[in-house]
Scaffold this motif. Structure first.
Motif: not given
Length: 178
Positions: A98-109, A134-144
């Motif tokens: 979900n990295v690319s989807k989550q990154f899109m959530k970051v940019t949306e926010e 919140v979106t950065l925290i989730i993205l960072s977890r997606d990226l480990n």
């Protein structure tokens, strides 16, 4: 009448609609509403998300108790980080796929933050800043990647940086001479 039934009726939704939308049978939902069965944690979360209300409210905790729980101590960044990760894991949001989807959530926010700032809308600005975190925290977890380590590293780079603030923006010393 418990809050499950009360909330459903206030929203004008049928038992069938709710059951179908959250993926349980009408009979099971009826058992929950009649307090013949207790929903699992995941089901409480699905129902609360579906009705857009806090889980504590839906479970019928007295409002005074909910307020007391909410005011218990200071939640530091690490604890909030932990709660957000758990929230995202409970909803199966976290995945390296979900990295690319989550990154899109970051940019949306970020776009919503820009709108809040441009319209001088303090509530939208605050909400957007929280959503970005919140979106950065989730993205960072997606990226480990440990977001706190990233923050510590960034601070390590800037803490001794020299430069000058020009028109409200800090310009580092090396960029002043270009």
């Amino acid at each position: 009448m418990n809050r499950l039934r009360q909330t459903r009726k206030l929203k004008g939704i049928t038992l069938n609609e709710v059951a179908e939308d959250i993926g349980i049978t009408k009979q099971v939902l009826s058992y929950y509403e009649n307090e013949k069965r207790e929903p699992k944690k995941e089901t409480w979360i699905k129902l609360a998300d579906y009705y857009c209300v806090p889980v504590a409210y839906l479970m019928g905790l007295p409002s005074g108790l909910v307020e007391y729980i909410d005011q218990l101590g200071y939640l530091n960044f690490e604890k909030l980080h932990e709660f957000i990760i758990q929230w995202a894991e409970d909803r199966k949001i976290i995945s390296p796929k979900n990295v690319s989807k989550q990154f899109m959530k970051v940019t949306e926010e970020l776009g919503e933050l820009a709108e809040g700032i441009n319209k001088d809308n303090q509530e939208q600005t605050k909400d957007s800043l929280g959503d970005i975190l919140v979106t950065l925290i989730i993205l960072s977890r997606d990226l480990n990647v440990d977001l706190l380590d990233c923050l510590r590293g960034a601070y390590g780079v800037i803490k001794d940086r020299t430069g000058k603030t020009i028109n409200g923006v800090f310009v580092k010393e090396s960029d002043l001479h270009e």
